[in-house]
Design an enzyme around this catalytic site. Structure first.
Site: not given
Ligand code: FCB
Length: 445
Positions: A163, A350
């Site tokens: 990110e 994620e």
């Molecule tokens: C993302 C992050 C991860 C976690 C999630 C909820 O932005 O990569 O570490 O904090 O959000």
């Protein structure tokens, strides 16, 4: 649900959020240690100093991952554990930790997906300007080379930076994450440097790993959707919002097209990043895959001809106040499939939801009936499946997160785990969402 046989079913974590042991085995300080020490930055004044104590419990945690039937685990390497000052002296004990972790995963039949940077920058590098200093591209490439030489005989899946929008804008302009700066120019310059570092790290990993390596980046997205898909004004608002979307404009476009969004560059005025000749070629070289993180969407209405973000009162929101909208993930996958002309495999690296949980104990048998998290995950997995059916080349899905952990500026007040963690005893308990994940992933074994 139908998924390809070789589909990757994984769970994800990051070093600072779970490892703890911040003063052990020669680990250097990171910007998150410093940020947590600064009053007012973390909602509950907590830190990752202990977190899930994964640094000591990694063997049990591997068994836990195995018990979920996952065939992959996405973790990150703490840069200051292996290079306490960011450059120069190598800390062998840090390397040994990841060495053992990788061996343990492979013994358990779990494929390691290693992320090189999930936000714990060595403090000494911050003192030298951190992501705002162009030299970081070379510091990062050297660190990537070290890790590829150490693990590249066994790890074949590498992610450079998690990110970069958060690394740059959230941390240098909005100020919510470490190092907590508020400077538009610095943020844009940092964004450019994250991508330059990504490109240089891909070259380093490919050159130094002894097994053929697959390398990519992990980008986060909040797709722009109309508030009401049946209202042409709202549809237009979403289209206009998308033109200014920072996630695509500052990240997807440079990586896959070789240029920044002209709209965002123009809007930035003097805050636009300095770019040197040759940079965009390094940034846009071939990625073996794209990792995408997605949790929510943005909803838009039209006001005076301009898009305005609105709240979707009809929808469910998580504890992060993020709208639950699986259709966002579906449209994102189709969009990125088109953007990369179907030539870059996609991974959902994620996806998950924070809700407050209740641990119920009866006769020593503990349960967490997290219906909303379970529904969230199943809804998004189903959205992923629909994208695959429509032709998107999605190779895997990683649930965020394996277990409850330190949620950055929100401290321990958010719960994304599919496994519950009792921080006082470090006892792990599978939530119902973990049981649902285990059933789905069983086809992977
Ligand atoms: C993302 C992050 C991860 C976690 C999630 C909820 O932005 O990569 O570490 O904090 O959000």
């Amino acid at each position: 649900m139908m998924f390809p046989n070789n589909f990757t079913w994984g769970v994800a974590t990051s070093s600072y959020q779970i490892e703890g042991a911040v003063n052990e085995d020669g680990r250097g300080r990171s910007i998150w240690d410093d940020f947590c020490d600064t009053p007012g930055k973390i909602i509950d004044a907590s830190s990752g100093a202990v977190a899930c104590d994964h640094y000591h419990r990694w063997r049990d945690d591997i068994a836990l991952i195995k018990s979920l039937n996952a065939n992959a685990y996405r973790f990150s390497i703490a840069w200051p554990r292996v290079l306490p000052n960011g450059t120069g002296r190598v800390e062998q004990r840090g390397l040994d930790f990841y060495d053992k972790l990788v061996d343990g995963l492979l013994e358990a039949g779990i494929e390691p997906y290693a992320t090189l940077y999930h936000w714990d920058l060595p403090s000494d590098l911050q003192h030298r300007g951190g992501w705002a200093n162009r030299d970081i591209a070379e510091w990062f490439a050297d660190y990537a080379a070290l890790m590829a030489r150490t693990l590249g005989d066994r790890v074949t899946q590498w992610m450079t930076i998690n990110e970069p929008w958060c690394v740059s804008f959230l941390s240098h302009e909005i100020g919510e994450h470490a190092p907590g700066l508020r400077d538009a120019k610095l943020a844009r310059q940092a964004a450019h440097h994250t991508l330059l570092a990504h490109g240089r790290a891909m070259q380093a990993v490919r050159a130094c790993a002894s097994q053929p390596a697959k390398v990519g980046i992990v980008l986060n997205y909040e797709p722009c959707l109309p508030f009401d898909a049946n209202n042409p004004d709202d549809v237009e608002a979403a289209r206009l919002a998308d033109i200014q979307d920072p996630f695509h404009g500052w990240f997807t476009y440079p990586v896959f097209r070789g240029y920044y969004s002209p709209e965002l560059m123009a809007q930035s005025g003097p805050a636009a990043p300095n770019i040197q000749p040759g940079d965009m070629a390094i940034i846009s070289q071939r990625n073996d895959f794209l990792g995408l993180n997605n949790y929510t969407v943005g909803r838009f209405c039209l006001k005076d001809g301009k898009p305005v973000r609105v709240r979707n009162e009809a929808a469910e929101y998580t504890l992060m106040d993020w709208e639950v909208a699986p259709e966002g993930l579906h449209s994102l996958l189709m969009r990125l499939h088109a953007e990369t002309r179907g030539q870059v495999p996609l991974y959902v690296t994620e996806n998950g939801a924070s809700f407050a949980d209740q641990l119920i104990s009866t006769d020593g048998d503990a349960r967490v009936h997290d219906e909303r998290r379970t529904a969230y995950l199943l809804g998004h997995i189903e959205a992923t499946q629909r994208a695959i059916q429509k032709g998107a080349d999605v190779r895997g899905y990683f649930a965020w997160s394996l277990m409850d952990n330190f949620e950055w500026a929100k401290g321990y007040q958010q719960w994304f785990g599919i496994v519950h963690v009792d921080y006082a005893t470090q006892k792990r308990t599978l939530k119902d969402s973990a049981l649902a994940f285990r059933t789905l992933a069983s086809r992977a074994r």
